[in-house]
Scaffold this motif. Structure first.
Motif, PDB file in Angstrom:
ATOM      1  N   ARG A  17       9.743  78.648  43.499  1.00 17.67           N
ATOM      2  CA  ARG A  17       8.861  77.486  43.477  1.00 17.67           C
ATOM      3  C   ARG A  17       7.777  77.629  44.542  1.00 17.67           C
ATOM      4  N   SER A  18       6.603  77.097  44.253  1.00 18.15           N
ATOM      5  CA  SER A  18       5.490  77.047  45.209  1.00 18.15           C
ATOM      6  C   SER A  18       5.053  75.606  45.375  1.00 18.15           C
ATOM      7  N   ARG A  19       4.917  75.202  46.613  1.00 20.04           N
ATOM      8  CA  ARG A  19       4.465  73.848  46.906  1.00 20.04           C
ATOM      9  C   ARG A  19       3.009  73.672  46.525  1.00 20.04           C
ATOM     10  N   ARG A  20       2.631  72.409  46.403  1.00 18.40           N
ATOM     11  CA  ARG A  20       1.237  72.079  46.097  1.00 18.40           C
ATOM     12  C   ARG A  20       0.298  72.680  47.132  1.00 18.40           C
ATOM     13  N   VAL A  70       1.446  82.522  41.161  1.00 16.65           N
ATOM     14  CA  VAL A  70       1.507  81.278  41.928  1.00 16.65           C
ATOM     15  C   VAL A  70       1.425  80.070  40.996  1.00 16.65           C
ATOM     16  N   THR A  71       0.722  80.179  39.898  1.00 17.95           N
ATOM     17  CA  THR A  71       0.666  79.078  38.937  1.00 17.95           C
ATOM     18  C   THR A  71       2.023  78.879  38.264  1.00 17.95           C
ATOM     19  N   VAL A  72       2.675  79.974  37.911  1.00 23.50           N
ATOM     20  CA  VAL A  72       4.011  79.877  37.319  1.00 23.50           C
ATOM     21  C   VAL A  72       4.982  79.248  38.314  1.00 23.50           C
ATOM     22  N   ARG A  73       4.944  79.696  39.570  1.00 21.20           N
ATOM     23  CA  ARG A  73       5.829  79.110  40.593  1.00 21.20           C
ATOM     24  C   ARG A  73       5.510  77.638  40.834  1.00 21.20           C
ATOM     25  N   ARG A  74       4.226  77.268  40.743  1.00 17.34           N
ATOM     26  CA  ARG A  74       3.840  75.858  40.902  1.00 17.34           C
ATOM     27  C   ARG A  74       4.391  75.026  39.744  1.00 17.34           C
ATOM     28  N   ILE A  97      -4.503  69.948  31.225  1.00 16.49           N
ATOM     29  CA  ILE A  97      -3.050  69.774  31.330  1.00 16.49           C
ATOM     30  C   ILE A  97      -2.499  70.588  32.508  1.00 16.49           C
ATOM     31  N   ILE A  98      -2.933  71.828  32.652  1.00 17.55           N
ATOM     32  CA  ILE A  98      -2.480  72.648  33.787  1.00 17.55           C
ATOM     33  C   ILE A  98      -2.930  72.016  35.100  1.00 17.55           C
ATOM     34  N   LEU A  99      -4.149  71.507  35.156  1.00 20.88           N
ATOM     35  CA  LEU A  99      -4.631  70.828  36.361  1.00 20.88           C
ATOM     36  C   LEU A  99      -3.720  69.651  36.728  1.00 20.88           C
ATOM     37  N   ILE A 100      -3.366  68.851  35.740  1.00 23.39           N
ATOM     38  CA  ILE A 100      -2.480  67.707  35.989  1.00 23.39           C
ATOM     39  C   ILE A 100      -1.122  68.179  36.498  1.00 23.39           C
TER      40      ILE A 100
END
Length: 121
Positions: A17-20, A70-74, A97-100
């Motif tokens: 997981r990656s934090r915001r 990083v997007t996948v982990r987010r 949708i990805i942005l949200i």
């Protein structure tokens, strides 16, 4: 800058997981570096065409895998499967949708993708 370096070091890590903060700091530094490279290209005339520069093209190619990971982990951090990244292939709607999803807060506690990242930081 540490978030950017950490993401690049974990380029091929599509689990966890990656934090915001990590995600958006990576996006910010990628954007800033792209602007600097564009300015350098304009000064020295290193454009392939009027709109495409050599340095920015190379940088974009190098950052492709770290950006995907990083997007996948987010997405994992919000409790979504990494396969949701494919929705970005739908013009306009997919990107929104990805942005949200990337703006959403972490799913509290451990989830099937790993431990709660906010405890570590």
């Amino acid at each position: 800058m540490n978030a950017f370096i950490n993401v690049v070091k974990e380029s091929f890590n599509f689990s966890g997981r990656s934090r915001r903060r990590e995600y958006w700091m990576f996006i910010l530094f990628t954007f800033l570096i792209s602007i600097i490279l564009t300015i350098i290209e304009m000064i020295f005339g290193w454009e392939i065409t009027e709109d495409i520069g050599i340095l920015t093209t190379l940088f974009s190619l190098i950052m492709l895998i770290p950006s995907l990971s990083v997007t996948v982990r987010r997405l994992h951090d919000t409790g979504k499967s990494g396969w949701w990244i494919l929705i970005s292939l739908i013009p306009l709607i997919g990107g929104i949708i990805i942005l949200i999803f990337t703006l959403m807060d972490s799913e509290p506690g451990s989830n099937k993708y790993g431990p709660y990242p906010k405890k570590a930081a």
